[in-house]
Scaffold this motif. Structure first.
Motif, PDB file in Angstrom:
ATOM      1  N   UNK A 266      -3.912   4.105 -20.570  1.00  0.00           N
ATOM      2  CA  UNK A 266      -3.058   4.293 -21.750  1.00  0.00           C
ATOM      3  C   UNK A 266      -3.640   3.550 -22.954  1.00  0.00           C
ATOM      4  N   UNK A 267      -3.991   2.272 -22.774  1.00  0.00           N
ATOM      5  CA  UNK A 267      -4.510   1.484 -23.898  1.00  0.00           C
ATOM      6  C   UNK A 267      -5.860   2.017 -24.387  1.00  0.00           C
ATOM      7  N   UNK A 268      -6.722   2.416 -23.453  1.00  0.00           N
ATOM      8  CA  UNK A 268      -8.012   2.999 -23.850  1.00  0.00           C
ATOM      9  C   UNK A 268      -7.777   4.284 -24.638  1.00  0.00           C
ATOM     10  N   UNK A 269      -6.825   5.099 -24.171  1.00  0.00           N
ATOM     11  CA  UNK A 269      -6.532   6.377 -24.842  1.00  0.00           C
ATOM     12  C   UNK A 269      -6.038   6.168 -26.266  1.00  0.00           C
ATOM     13  N   UNK A 270      -5.058   5.264 -26.438  1.00  0.00           N
ATOM     14  CA  UNK A 270      -4.507   5.079 -27.795  1.00  0.00           C
ATOM     15  C   UNK A 270      -5.545   4.439 -28.712  1.00  0.00           C
ATOM     16  N   UNK A 271      -6.449   3.612 -28.137  1.00  0.00           N
ATOM     17  CA  UNK A 271      -7.512   3.012 -28.944  1.00  0.00           C
ATOM     18  C   UNK A 271      -8.498   4.083 -29.406  1.00  0.00           C
ATOM     19  N   UNK A 272      -8.892   4.981 -28.493  1.00  0.00           N
ATOM     20  CA  UNK A 272      -9.837   6.056 -28.824  1.00  0.00           C
ATOM     21  C   UNK A 272      -9.242   6.987 -29.873  1.00  0.00           C
TER      22      UNK A 272
END
Length: 646
Positions: A196-202
């Motif tokens: 989730x955190x990687x996705x929202x960062x990307x």
């Protein structure tokens, strides 16, 4: 004067705080991933609604350059000052032998400070912070899950009628599985939140790359310019900006599970960058649109970050993240309730352990179903996450303000900081907390009354139980016979029978009422009589070696005090099996446990108002039986009634 802390205990406490109870042998990386899954769920799901609410909430802003740069600057510096500096850097150092949270800090202050005049108001503040937490624990699941499910309307507008039933179904399922425990499901929390955190960062990086100029919003000047330009409107916007840091107090409360360092590493090197990249990406996306399109997109900018083909997967991922955030809040409510029971602020409740290996995984049925009912009422009453946002924030900002008050006590009385340095830092924290709390007070008519009402009810219950229990014990001590007189007179006059009798008593002085009643009606005494008091210490854990204190009263009478930490569950039979120095080993089939069940008679005697006395009597009647709470064998317990006037 406060007791001098033992350097060895300070070192041990620091080690526990760094590595976490029950996880002392696990690596930093594994603990950091676990913290991402549990600790940061609340603050991690804030981008779904926080940026949107600042512009499209109850105090709307025009989504132009001045306001977007100003809001993003406020979000960044709020995260730095409130989360990174206040909680992660400073407050997390104030641990009670590795445990954090308002009640743990309160117990630490109590233990170190003794009975100073200022401790009573500090205790009330700590209890009120706990009471506000219950309001927060009801709103968080409702707003988190509802805001994520609302994302399906960005996929297909015709799905709007299904938002409410779907959100309620997810929440009902979440509460329904609590009794089965979350140990296995919890193993997935870390990886899911990592994705989730990687996705929202990307997603944020993609839009920042299209407009790198958005990065200048990190300059605090844009926040200042926002206030200089808009004044009152900027102040009111703080009521929504604070949604970006809701969950900051969870970092401190969950310190005992993961340790200080894993939480710090996760926040500074992973969670904080991911969140800010997403907020900056939302701002860059809105600025790239025409004013007309921006006015539409600001209604749900988080999901519009993703291209249309990936929007549904993002909705599913965000929903999973909000379920995890809700799970963490529910587990937190169980943990806080257990601490409140152990510290004497709540009556005994049925507590079930859902894991044989993880001591912190518990289930409290009354709390679970009570929370579920209130969450459902909130969803049905407020209908949308935007309406719920009006109710959200005041409980969080109130708790943050109280945490700063408790921090002041720690700085001046426990850590002995330089007065001027402490006052300067506290001045900054109090200014921020009062600004956020004041801005949220304007939301009281629109829903902010709800967490305040829940907090007031919880505060009344907590203080009524604590005061009533204190009065009841005082009245019982007044009527208690000195044990030395009783032993001399009764030991020779009563018939002694084989076996052991354990008389549970809340007071370590005098003769227990159950013993007097048993002698009066049955006219016999057992060969070995144990007067047993279970005490809960102002520290999270008491080591086995120092748990029991035994005193030989003569004539086969012994007074036993068993001490547990407020994070431990009492197990009287287990403690008795380990006991030596008072005759042969304990055998449960030769041991009888005598309990006194008090019936309260409200009176006009000084102490509490009559309505509070009646409330306390009702709470006492509905408390969990001491037999189950202390794990006594059901077929070896005798209950004897007595009446007490308070």
């Amino acid at each position: 004067m406060p007791a001098e802390a033992d350097p060895a205990s300070i070192d041990a406490g620091a080690a526990l705080a760094d590595r976490g109870h029950g996880h002392r042998n696990e690596g930093l990386a594994k603990l950091a991933v676990g913290a991402i899954g549990i600790v940061f769920g609340d603050i991690g799901t804030s981008p779904i609604y926080a940026f949107r609410e600042t512009f499209a909430g109850h105090h709307q802003l025009t989504p132009d350059g001045l306001h977007i740069y100003g809001v993003l600057s406020l979000v960044f510096w709020s995260m730095m000052l409130v989360v990174s500096i206040k909680y992660v850097t400073i407050i997390m150092r104030a641990d009670n032998k590795g445990e954090g949270g308002s009640l743990a800090l309160l117990a630490l202050i109590n233990r170190v400070s003794g009975n100073k005049r200022w401790t009573a108001p500090i205790v009330l503040l700590g209890v009120f912070a706990t009471a506000l937490f219950y309001g927060d624990s009801m709103i968080t699941p409702a707003i988190s899950v509802l805001s994520a499910v609302e994302g399906i309307t960005t996929v297909e507008k015709d799905f709007a009628p299904f938002v409410l039933p779907l959100a309620m179904g997810i929440l009902a399922g979440l509460f329904a599985i609590q009794s089965r425990g979350t140990e296995k499901v919890g193993q997935l929390f870390g990886p899911i939140m990592l994705v989730y955190f990687v996705t929202i960062a990307v997603l944020g990086i993609v839009h920042i790359a299209a407009d790198p100029g958005i990065l200048i919003a990190l300059n605090p000047w844009y926040a200042i310019q926002f206030f200089l330009s808009d004044g009152l409107t900027a102040f009111l916007a703080l009521g929504s900006v604070v949604l970006a840091v809701t969950g900051a107090e969870a970092l401190y409360a969950d310190m005992g599970h993961f340790g200080r360092n894993p939480i710090r590493v996760s926040w500074l090197f992973f969670v904080l960058p991911a969140l800010m990249l997403n907020y900056l990406g939302q701002g860059a996306m809105i600025l790239s649109l025409t004013p007309a399109d921006a006015a539409v997109a600001i209604q749900n900018p988080f999901f519009l970050l993703a291209p249309e083909s990936l929007r549904l997967p993002l909705v599913i991922l965000a929903t999973l993240a909000t379920v995890i955030a809700s799970q963490a809040v529910i587990s937190g409510a169980f943990s806080v309730t257990q601490q409140a029971i152990q510290l004497g602020f709540m009556p005994r409740l049925r507590i079930t352990h859902t894991s044989a290996s993880a001591a912190g995984q518990i289930y409290i049925p009354v709390m679970n179903w009570g929370l579920m009912v209130m969450v459902m009422v909130l969803v049905l009453s407020f209908q949308t996450s935007s309406n719920l946002a009006a109710a959200y924030g005041i409980a969080v900002t109130g708790a943050m303000l109280i945490d700063t008050c408790l921090l002041a006590v720690v700085l001046f009385n426990l850590w002995k900081w330089n007065r001027f340095a402490a006052m300067a830092m506290l001045g900054i924290f109090f200014a921020i907390d009062f600004a956020y709390f004041g801005a949220n007070l304007t939301k009281v008519p629109d829903g902010g009354w709800f967490p305040l009402m829940i907090g007031l009810i919880a505060f009344t219950l907590l203080t009524t139980w604590a005061k009533g229990r204190q009065l009841m014990m005082a009245r019982m001590r007044e009527a208690a016979m000195p044990i030395s007189i009783f032993v001399d007179s009764a030991a020779n006059s009563a018939t002694r029978v084989p076996g052991t009798a354990v008389f549970m008593t809340s007071s370590p002085d005098g003769v227990p009422h159950a013993l007097l009643h048993n002698l009066k009606h049955n006219k016999v005494l057992h060969e070995r009589v144990i007067l047993l008091t279970v005490k809960i210490a102002d520290e999270p854990f008491v080591e086995q070696e120092t748990r029991c204190k035994l005193e030989d009263l003569g004539q086969g009478f012994h007074r036993l005090i068993i001490r547990y930490g407020f994070m431990q569950e009492p197990d009287v039979p287990e403690a008795l099996k380990r006991l030596t120095g008072c005759g042969p080993a304990f055998k449960m089939m030769d041991t009888s446990f005598f309990l006194a069940r008090q019936t309260l008679l409200p009176s006009s005697r000084p102490g509490m108002a009559i309505w509070r006395e009646k409330l306390f009597a009702w709470m006492l009647r509905n408390a969990e039986s001491a037999m189950e709470f202390f794990r006594l064998p059901t077929n070896r317990v005798v209950e004897l009634g007595s009446q007490v006037e308070i």
